[in-house]
Design an enzyme around this catalytic site. Structure first.
Site, short mmCIF file in Angstrom:
data_model
loop_
_atom_site.label_atom_id
_atom_site.label_comp_id
_atom_site.label_asym_id
_atom_site.label_seq_id
_atom_site.Cartn_x
_atom_site.Cartn_y
_atom_site.Cartn_z
N LYS A 78 39.83 -0.79 -3.75
CA LYS A 78 38.86 -0.57 -4.82
C LYS A 78 39.50 0.26 -5.94
O LYS A 78 40.27 1.19 -5.67
CB LYS A 78 37.63 0.15 -4.25
CG LYS A 78 36.45 0.26 -5.18
CD LYS A 78 35.26 0.91 -4.46
CE LYS A 78 34.01 1.00 -5.32
NZ LYS A 78 32.86 1.60 -4.60
N SER A 153 28.62 -0.96 -4.85
CA SER A 153 29.53 -1.03 -5.97
C SER A 153 30.92 -1.55 -5.62
O SER A 153 31.69 -1.88 -6.52
CB SER A 153 29.67 0.36 -6.59
OG SER A 153 30.27 1.26 -5.67
N SER A 177 27.68 1.54 -0.82
CA SER A 177 28.58 0.66 -1.57
C SER A 177 29.63 -0.10 -0.78
O SER A 177 30.30 -0.97 -1.33
CB SER A 177 29.28 1.44 -2.67
OG SER A 177 28.40 1.62 -3.74
N1 GLN Z 1 23.88 1.58 -5.08
C1 GLN Z 1 24.03 2.99 -4.89
C2 GLN Z 1 24.10 3.69 -6.23
O1 GLN Z 1 24.18 3.02 -7.22
C3 GLN Z 1 25.24 3.27 -4.05
C4 GLN Z 1 26.49 3.47 -4.77
C5 GLN Z 1 27.66 3.81 -3.89
O2 GLN Z 1 27.58 3.85 -2.67
N2 GLN Z 1 28.77 4.13 -4.55
O3 GLN Z 1 24.06 4.90 -6.28
#
Ligand code: GLN
Length: 476
Positions: A78, A153, A177
């Site tokens: 990532k 994400s 994410s």
């Molecule tokens: N969807 C969640 C957010 O937008 C999780 C994001 C993540 O785990 N980085 O905060």
């Protein structure tokens, strides 16, 4: 091109040993496939030169029989995890020109064990999002149905693995994410206990929630990788001391007893097919000799609300250092003073979701509102941690679906609140600091994958692998 691409580390290494294909063949295969499947927008950049050099060394090691645990295993990473000498932009224009001066600890360890980092993957900007639509470099498509989102994400990592563009992928998980995109793309996604592995070299989103997690098609691969990277790191003071790890584990041997929060599963807004799949999974476990306990976890109903207070507070703090001067992608024009520099560059280089979180986070931390929001959220978080710790005295695993619905149509959840609701099942693990994994658990009527989420006690990440392996045998 390779006809029978491997789906596990073991399979790949057996093929290397049998000379069915070389490490170089496999790396070239993935690099070519990444190029062929550019339309997915899962991979931002490949590291061809270095990857091919590392593949050559791995091939020599297989020839001499002198191999390391992850010898020749191609991995995508990532875009918020630092790989020395390469851009790590966290999916943002703010860091478009940031070249990592060192390897993140997990990358260093993986390389030392023979893994080959073949490129970096697309992501929601600064790991804020749950659909893969918030990247400054364009949205990522779900390879199982390109009209659908891959989740986020860690959108690119999940999509790339599902599209067979790598064998293993790394992501970060702050509120789901890794697990949610794994569920949307039909692969395994694991988030360790908080402090389970090092985050040195991870571009921070919300520091009390952030973890680095692993995507794979075989749960044994995740186990192997976590055995290697799940260590104390002097560069990250939040990692659990090695001396404590065995103590914690020995107190929590795996028992075939699982719990699920019954009211939470009944929440409004959960797709009926997701619910049915969850019930089916429980049935499968019963047949396998598991004891299933429906439980009530009072604090869970506040999980999403307190997550979005703590997340935004920490994100606004972490991102306050980003001024765009050295690493921003583009010119901000004439600047008269610092004030103008900050407002112009942050206005230009941050996307809308990042700005939204900074504004919300600054608000919940502001004088006069701090106690009402941030303070209260911390109290409920402590209660939630306690609730989970108590529950794990009796059971080894807590189950929930990974997401309230399967992958949705791209562009369908434009309103931020609707997208935040996607995180209802994944945020509790980050708030409590416990490990969790998304396990593929079947397909809906449109052929899209479901994920079953298993959580375990703090420091008992191993129990998740035992459980996932057991569950897998059942659904085959
Ligand atoms: N969807 C969640 C957010 O937008 C999780 C994001 C993540 O785990 N980085 O905060």
């Amino acid at each position: 091109m390779i006809a029978n691409i491997p789906h596990s580390i073991y399979e790949a290494q057996e093929n290397f040993k049998l000379k069915n294909y070389s490490v170089t063949d496999l790396v070239v295969h993935y690099l070519t496939e990444i190029n062929n499947k550019k339309n997915l927008n899962a991979v931002l950049e490949t590291f061809d030169h270095e990857a091919l050099q590392a593949a050559k060394i791995a091939d020599e090691n297989f020839k001499s029989g002198n191999t390391r645990l992850l010898e020749g295993i191609p991995i995508l990473v990532k875009d918020c995890i630092l790989v020395k000498g390469h851009v790590a932009s966290a999916g943002s224009k703010m860091l478009e020109k940031f070249v990592a001066p060192y390897d993140a600890t997990v990358i260093r360890i993986l390389k030392e064990n023979g893994a080959i980092i073949i490129g970096r993957t697309n992501m929601d900007e600064f790991a804020l999002g749950g659909s893969g639509e918030n990247s400054a470099y364009g949205k990522t498509l779900n390879p199982l149905d390109e009209t659908k989102v891959p989740g986020g994400s860690s959108s690119g990592s999940a999509a790339a693995l599902a599209a067979n563009l790598c064998l293993i992928a790394l992501g970060s998980d702050t509120g789901g994410s890794v697990r949610q995109p794994a569920s949307f793309c039909g692969v395994y996604g694991f988030k360790p206990s908080y402090g389970g592995n090092s985050r040195f070299g991870l571009i921070a989103a919300a520091s009390s929630l952030d973890t680095i997690g692993v995507f794979a098609k075989d749960v044994n691969d995740i186990k192997l990788i976590y055995d290697i990277i799940g260590k104390q790191d002097t560069f990250d003071g939040t990692t659990t001391p090695d001396s404590l790890r065995t103590k914690i584990k020995s107190k929590n041997n795996f028992k075939k007893i699982v719990a699920y929060p019954k009211e939470y599963i009944e929440s409004e807004g959960i797709d009926s097919e997701v619910k049915n799949n969850f019930i089916q999974s429980l049935e499968t476990l019963k047949l396998k000799g598991y004891e299933i306990k429906p439980v009530s976890l009072e604090s869970l109903k506040y999980a999403l609300s307190i997550y979005y207070i703590i997340n935004t507070a920490e994100v606004s703090t972490n991102l306050s250092r980003m001024e765009g001067l050295r690493f921003g992608g583009g010119d901000v024009g004439e600047i008269k003073n610092y004030q103008e520099l900050f407002s112009k560059s942050r206005g230009k280089f941050f996307g809308p979701e990042v700005k939204r979180r900074i504004i919300l986070g600054s608000f919940v931390l502001s004088h006069g509102y701090f106690d009402a929001y941030y303070g209260k959220a911390q109290i409920i978080r402590a209660k939630m941690k306690e609730d989970f710790a108590n529950l794990f005295k009796d059971v080894s695993i807590v189950l929930m679906p990974t997401a309230p619905a399967t992958a949705f149509v791209s562009g369908e959840k434009r309103d931020p609140l609707t997208l935040y609701l996607e995180d209802i099942f994944t945020v509790p693990a980050n708030l409590a600091g416990v490990p969790a994994i998304s396990i593929p658990s079947g397909f809906d009527s449109a052929g899209l994958p479901f994920g079953l989420q298993a959580m375990a006690a703090f420091g008992c990440d191993e129990n998740l692998f035992t459980f996932a392996e057991d569950f897998k045998l059942d659904i085959i």
